[in-house]
Design a protein around this motif. Structure first.
Motif, short mmCIF file in Angstrom:
data_model
loop_
_atom_site.label_atom_id
_atom_site.label_comp_id
_atom_site.label_asym_id
_atom_site.label_seq_id
_atom_site.Cartn_x
_atom_site.Cartn_y
_atom_site.Cartn_z
N LEU A 43 0.82 -1.21 0.00
CA LEU A 43 0.00 0.00 0.00
C LEU A 43 0.85 1.26 0.00
O LEU A 43 0.56 2.22 -0.72
N SER A 44 1.92 1.25 0.77
CA SER A 44 2.79 2.44 0.84
C SER A 44 3.41 2.75 -0.52
O SER A 44 3.55 3.92 -0.90
N THR A 45 3.76 1.71 -1.27
CA THR A 45 4.33 1.92 -2.60
C THR A 45 3.29 2.51 -3.54
O THR A 45 3.60 3.43 -4.32
N LEU A 46 2.06 2.00 -3.47
CA LEU A 46 1.00 2.54 -4.31
C LEU A 46 0.78 4.02 -4.01
O LEU A 46 0.67 4.84 -4.91
N TYR A 47 0.72 4.37 -2.72
CA TYR A 47 0.56 5.78 -2.35
C TYR A 47 1.71 6.62 -2.89
O TYR A 47 1.49 7.73 -3.39
N ASP A 48 2.93 6.12 -2.80
CA ASP A 48 4.10 6.84 -3.33
C ASP A 48 3.98 7.05 -4.84
O ASP A 48 4.27 8.12 -5.36
N ARG A 49 3.56 6.00 -5.54
CA ARG A 49 3.43 6.07 -7.00
C ARG A 49 2.34 7.07 -7.40
O ARG A 49 2.52 7.84 -8.33
N ILE A 50 1.23 7.05 -6.68
CA ILE A 50 0.14 7.98 -7.00
C ILE A 50 0.56 9.41 -6.68
O ILE A 50 0.25 10.34 -7.43
N ARG A 51 1.26 9.60 -5.59
CA ARG A 51 1.73 10.93 -5.20
C ARG A 51 2.72 11.48 -6.24
O ARG A 51 2.75 12.68 -6.51
N ASN A 52 3.53 10.59 -6.81
CA ASN A 52 4.52 10.99 -7.81
C ASN A 52 4.42 10.03 -9.00
O ASN A 52 5.19 9.08 -9.10
N PRO A 53 3.46 10.26 -9.91
CA PRO A 53 3.20 9.31 -11.00
C PRO A 53 4.39 9.04 -11.92
O PRO A 53 4.42 8.01 -12.58
N GLY A 54 5.36 9.92 -11.94
CA GLY A 54 6.54 9.69 -12.76
C GLY A 54 7.36 8.49 -12.32
O GLY A 54 8.20 7.99 -13.06
N THR A 55 7.09 7.98 -11.11
CA THR A 55 7.85 6.83 -10.60
C THR A 55 7.19 5.49 -10.94
O THR A 55 7.76 4.45 -10.63
N PHE A 56 5.99 5.53 -11.54
CA PHE A 56 5.36 4.27 -11.96
C PHE A 56 6.25 3.58 -12.97
O PHE A 56 6.79 4.20 -13.88
N ARG A 57 6.39 2.29 -12.82
CA ARG A 57 7.11 1.49 -13.81
C ARG A 57 6.13 1.13 -14.91
O ARG A 57 4.92 1.09 -14.71
N ARG A 58 6.66 0.86 -16.08
CA ARG A 58 5.80 0.56 -17.24
C ARG A 58 4.87 -0.62 -16.94
O ARG A 58 3.68 -0.57 -17.23
N ARG A 59 5.38 -1.66 -16.35
CA ARG A 59 4.58 -2.84 -16.04
C ARG A 59 3.46 -2.49 -15.06
O ARG A 59 2.34 -2.99 -15.17
N GLU A 60 3.75 -1.64 -14.10
CA GLU A 60 2.73 -1.21 -13.13
C GLU A 60 1.62 -0.43 -13.82
O GLU A 60 0.44 -0.61 -13.52
N LEU A 61 2.01 0.44 -14.76
CA LEU A 61 1.00 1.19 -15.51
C LEU A 61 0.15 0.27 -16.37
O LEU A 61 -1.07 0.45 -16.46
N GLN A 62 0.77 -0.74 -16.96
CA GLN A 62 0.01 -1.69 -17.77
C GLN A 62 -0.99 -2.45 -16.90
O GLN A 62 -2.14 -2.66 -17.29
N MET A 63 -0.56 -2.86 -15.72
CA MET A 63 -1.43 -3.57 -14.80
C MET A 63 -2.57 -2.65 -14.34
O MET A 63 -3.73 -3.08 -14.27
N LEU A 64 -2.26 -1.42 -14.06
CA LEU A 64 -3.24 -0.44 -13.64
C LEU A 64 -4.30 -0.24 -14.74
O LEU A 64 -5.50 -0.20 -14.46
N CYS A 65 -3.84 -0.14 -15.98
CA CYS A 65 -4.76 0.01 -17.11
C CYS A 65 -5.70 -1.18 -17.23
O CYS A 65 -6.88 -1.03 -17.51
#
Length: 79
Positions: A43-65
């Motif tokens: 959960l903490s990683t997800l919050y960090d990624r949402i707070r700073n979307p530039g840190t999302f990894r490509r695979r994470e963005l694909q999964m999110l989509c």
């Protein structure tokens, strides 16, 4: 002092945050814990990624989509 204009990167980050929030609500995911579990991420990683979307990894963005069922246009705007 006047407020500075946001950069394109900052605007993109704001739009991605809004898209994640709106798509999560439409998908019936009202709790970030559920989204984090579906993404196999702490959960903490997800919050960090949402707070700073530039840190999302490509695979994470694909999964999110996939989880939030982004349209092709929405996918193209973030990937």
């Amino acid at each position: 002092m006047p407020r500075l204009r946001q950069s394109d990167e900052q605007m993109s980050d704001v739009m991605l945050k809004a898209l994640i929030e709106s798509k999560a609500i439409l998908a019936g995911i009202h709790d970030k814990k559920v989204l984090a579990a579906k993404m196999h991420m702490p959960l903490s990683t997800l919050y960090d990624r949402i707070r700073n979307p530039g840190t999302f990894r490509r695979r994470e963005l694909q999964m999110l989509c996939k989880i939030l069922k982004f349209t092709e246009t929405e996918k193209a705007s973030i990937l």
